[in-house]
Design a protein around this motif. Structure first.
Motif, PDB file in Angstrom:
ATOM      1  N   ARG A   5       0.930  -0.936  -0.052  1.00  0.00           N
ATOM      2  CA  ARG A   5       0.003  -0.060  -0.040  1.00  0.00           C
ATOM      3  C   ARG A   5       1.102   1.616   0.246  1.00  0.00           C
ATOM      4  NH1 ARG A   5      -5.294  -0.325   1.190  1.00  0.00           N
ATOM      5  NH2 ARG A   5      -4.660  -1.654   2.709  1.00  0.00           N
ATOM      6  N   ASP A   6       2.102   1.381   0.780  1.00  0.00           N
ATOM      7  CA  ASP A   6       3.074   2.643   1.077  1.00  0.00           C
ATOM      8  C   ASP A   6       3.273   2.706  -0.708  1.00  0.00           C
ATOM      9  OD1 ASP A   6       2.077   2.208   3.557  1.00  0.00           O
ATOM     10  OD2 ASP A   6       3.962   1.468   4.407  1.00  0.00           O
ATOM     11  N   ILE A   7       3.741   1.901  -1.573  1.00  0.00           N
ATOM     12  CA  ILE A   7       4.618   2.257  -2.697  1.00  0.00           C
ATOM     13  C   ILE A   7       3.498   3.065  -3.487  1.00  0.00           C
ATOM     14  CG2 ILE A   7       6.113   0.491  -2.578  1.00  0.00           C
ATOM     15  CD1 ILE A   7       5.000  -1.193  -4.874  1.00  0.00           C
ATOM     16  N   GLY A   8       2.272   3.017  -2.873  1.00  0.00           N
ATOM     17  CA  GLY A   8       1.726   3.742  -4.246  1.00  0.00           C
ATOM     18  C   GLY A   8       1.198   3.329  -5.304  1.00  0.00           C
ATOM     19  N   GLY A   9       0.548   1.891  -5.622  1.00  0.00           N
ATOM     20  CA  GLY A   9       0.352   1.049  -6.442  1.00  0.00           C
ATOM     21  C   GLY A   9      -1.318   1.447  -6.602  1.00  0.00           C
ATOM     22  N   LEU A  27      -1.900  -6.149 -11.330  1.00  0.00           N
ATOM     23  CA  LEU A  27       0.099  -6.233 -11.676  1.00  0.00           C
ATOM     24  C   LEU A  27       0.608  -5.501 -12.596  1.00  0.00           C
ATOM     25  CD1 LEU A  27      -0.325 -10.071 -10.272  1.00  0.00           C
ATOM     26  CD2 LEU A  27      -0.361  -8.422  -8.659  1.00  0.00           C
ATOM     27  N   ASP A  28      -1.200  -4.717 -12.802  1.00  0.00           N
ATOM     28  CA  ASP A  28      -0.584  -3.846 -13.926  1.00  0.00           C
ATOM     29  C   ASP A  28       0.488  -3.004 -13.553  1.00  0.00           C
ATOM     30  OD1 ASP A  28      -0.358  -5.762 -16.982  1.00  0.00           O
ATOM     31  OD2 ASP A  28      -2.552  -5.756 -17.600  1.00  0.00           O
ATOM     32  N   ASP A  29       0.190  -2.437 -12.791  1.00  0.00           N
ATOM     33  CA  ASP A  29       0.868  -1.413 -12.131  1.00  0.00           C
ATOM     34  C   ASP A  29       2.326  -1.054 -12.179  1.00  0.00           C
ATOM     35  OD1 ASP A  29       1.764   0.585  -9.877  1.00  0.00           O
ATOM     36  OD2 ASP A  29      -0.312   1.545 -10.179  1.00  0.00           O
ATOM     37  N   PRO A  30       2.936  -0.402 -13.009  1.00  0.00           N
ATOM     38  CA  PRO A  30       4.064  -0.574 -13.234  1.00  0.00           C
ATOM     39  C   PRO A  30       5.022  -0.324 -11.498  1.00  0.00           C
ATOM     40  CG  PRO A  30       3.317   1.615 -14.533  1.00  0.00           C
ATOM     41  CD  PRO A  30       2.204   0.908 -13.479  1.00  0.00           C
ATOM     42  N   ILE A  32       3.596  -1.343  -8.676  1.00  0.00           N
ATOM     43  CA  ILE A  32       3.388  -3.118  -8.095  1.00  0.00           C
ATOM     44  C   ILE A  32       4.190  -3.936  -9.152  1.00  0.00           C
ATOM     45  CG2 ILE A  32       1.953  -4.195  -8.023  1.00  0.00           C
ATOM     46  CD1 ILE A  32      -0.556  -2.495  -6.951  1.00  0.00           C
ATOM     47  N   LEU A  33       4.465  -3.466 -10.042  1.00  0.00           N
ATOM     48  CA  LEU A  33       4.677  -4.794 -11.426  1.00  0.00           C
ATOM     49  C   LEU A  33       6.576  -4.292 -11.084  1.00  0.00           C
ATOM     50  CD1 LEU A  33       4.893  -6.994 -13.305  1.00  0.00           C
ATOM     51  CD2 LEU A  33       5.217  -5.329 -15.145  1.00  0.00           C
ATOM     52  N   ALA A  34       7.452  -3.520 -10.458  1.00  0.00           N
ATOM     53  CA  ALA A  34       8.341  -3.816 -10.530  1.00  0.00           C
ATOM     54  C   ALA A  34       8.848  -3.974  -8.709  1.00  0.00           C
ATOM     55  CB  ALA A  34       8.955  -1.547 -10.294  1.00  0.00           C
ATOM     56  N   ALA A  35       7.928  -3.924  -7.720  1.00  0.00           N
ATOM     57  CA  ALA A  35       7.652  -4.480  -6.711  1.00  0.00           C
ATOM     58  C   ALA A  35       7.428  -5.386  -6.772  1.00  0.00           C
ATOM     59  CB  ALA A  35       6.673  -3.898  -5.038  1.00  0.00           C
ATOM     60  N   HIS A  36       6.344  -6.375  -7.332  1.00  0.00           N
ATOM     61  CA  HIS A  36       6.881  -8.210  -8.041  1.00  0.00           C
ATOM     62  C   HIS A  36       7.956  -8.452  -8.366  1.00  0.00           C
ATOM     63  CE1 HIS A  36       3.677 -11.112  -8.943  1.00  0.00           C
ATOM     64  NE2 HIS A  36       4.247 -11.422  -8.182  1.00  0.00           N
ATOM     65  N   LEU A  37       8.254  -7.801  -9.537  1.00  0.00           N
ATOM     66  CA  LEU A  37       9.490  -8.710 -10.023  1.00  0.00           C
ATOM     67  C   LEU A  37      10.549  -8.759  -8.508  1.00  0.00           C
ATOM     68  CD1 LEU A  37       9.829  -7.282 -13.603  1.00  0.00           C
ATOM     69  CD2 LEU A  37       8.766  -9.234 -12.690  1.00  0.00           C
ATOM     70  N   ASP A  38      11.427  -7.975  -8.843  1.00  0.00           N
ATOM     71  CA  ASP A  38      12.156  -7.523  -6.970  1.00  0.00           C
ATOM     72  C   ASP A  38      12.317  -8.674  -5.905  1.00  0.00           C
ATOM     73  OD1 ASP A  38      14.499  -6.047  -6.079  1.00  0.00           O
ATOM     74  OD2 ASP A  38      12.578  -5.485  -4.076  1.00  0.00           O
ATOM     75  N   PHE A  39      10.561  -8.252  -5.771  1.00  0.00           N
ATOM     76  CA  PHE A  39      10.521  -9.604  -4.696  1.00  0.00           C
ATOM     77  C   PHE A  39      11.073 -11.370  -5.181  1.00  0.00           C
ATOM     78  CE2 PHE A  39       7.436 -12.819  -3.834  1.00  0.00           C
ATOM     79  CZ  PHE A  39       7.014 -13.086  -1.691  1.00  0.00           C
ATOM     80  N   ILE A  40      10.202 -11.344  -6.283  1.00  0.00           N
ATOM     81  CA  ILE A  40      10.875 -12.872  -7.044  1.00  0.00           C
ATOM     82  C   ILE A  40      12.121 -12.960  -7.381  1.00  0.00           C
ATOM     83  CG2 ILE A  40      10.853 -14.288  -9.289  1.00  0.00           C
ATOM     84  CD1 ILE A  40       7.864 -12.414  -9.437  1.00  0.00           C
ATOM     85  N   ALA A  41      12.494 -11.896  -7.299  1.00  0.00           N
ATOM     86  CA  ALA A  41      14.311 -12.096  -7.094  1.00  0.00           C
ATOM     87  C   ALA A  41      14.907 -12.431  -5.816  1.00  0.00           C
ATOM     88  CB  ALA A  41      14.404 -10.958  -8.203  1.00  0.00           C
TER      89      ALA A  41
END
Length: 244
Positions: A5-9, A27-30, A32-41
């Motif tokens: 919520r804090d990242i503003g997506g 999940l298309d929100d830029p 949220i997508l960036a955070a999602h990919l970072d989480f997976i990494a």
């Protein structure tokens, strides 16, 4: 989680069928997508190759991580472009731990399998659990599994199954056990999770389940063995074998 919520997506409120309203990230929100990919990494950096993990599900998209948003009142799947980025992130992050993806992923599943993942099916044996006119065994699996069967996913990754509900349902409803389990073997199943339900107290079920479990996974069979007719004491005996 609060950090999402804090990242503003963008986050929307939706329902699954008649269930209570829940909040779902877009999940298309830029952001949220960036955070999602970072989480997976980060997940891969910490857990890839961990000895306590037999396989990892690409389970961060869709209801229950199963790559669909069926019945959602106000939420949809991410775009194919975002889905591909998510799948590729898992493949890049996990080079040692095997990956699987639910067969509901359709074209994205084909992409995952082509790049070395296995697949998972969550309703082996369903002959009427969810509907009297529709079931997985006749109306879903033949089409979905055939679409990926030719890719020989079983040679590169696990093929995982679980029942639609408690396995006791198989016995209670008189479903054909040998046919159900043979189907799992025919598509190269490698594991079966019985969920948390109690196994039925039925000797026929036990025999069929044990037969199924003994045959799951890779099986190495010696098809031919040749050796010299005679060998002298102390002489190296050369064997020629063919294995399947």
């Amino acid at each position: 989680p609060e950090w999402l919520r804090d990242i503003g997506g963008e986050i929307v409120k939706t329902r699954h069928g008649e269930q209570s309203e829940v909040e779902v990230p877009v999940l298309d929100d830029p952001k949220i997508l960036a955070a999602h990919l970072d989480f997976i990494a980060r997940l891969g950096a910490r857990y890839d190759g961990h000895p306590d993990i037999t396989r990892l599900d690409l389970g961060s998209v869709g209801w229950w991580g199963e790559w669909h948003m069926s019945g959602a009142s106000n939420a949809s799947m991410p775009s194919p472009e975002a889905q591909k980025k998510i799948v590729d992130a898992y493949i890049a992050a996990f080079q040692k731990t095997p990956l699987v993806m639910l067969i509901g992923g359709d074209n994205m599943l084909k992409h995952a399998v082509k790049n070395g993942t296995g697949w998972r099916a969550d309703s082996l044996g369903d002959l009427g659990t969810f509907s009297p006119t529709w079931n997985h065994m006749f109306h879903s699996y033949p089409k979905r599994i055939q679409a990926i069967q030719d890719l020989n996913a079983w040679k590169n990754g696990p093929i995982a199954f679980e029942p639609p509900a408690a396995v006791s349902e198989f016995v209670e409803k008189g479903w054909p056990l040998r046919w159900i389990f043979s189907y799992g073997l025919a598509v190269h199943g490698s594991s079966f999770s019985g969920k948390s339900g109690r196994l039925p107290d039925d000797e026929h079920f036990r025999q069929e389940l044990e037969r199924f479990l003994r045959r799951l996974g890779y099986r190495l069979v010696m098809k031919e063995l040749k050796h010299p007719k005679q060998a002298k004491p102390g002489e190296t005996l050369k064997l020629a074998m063919k294995w399947q």
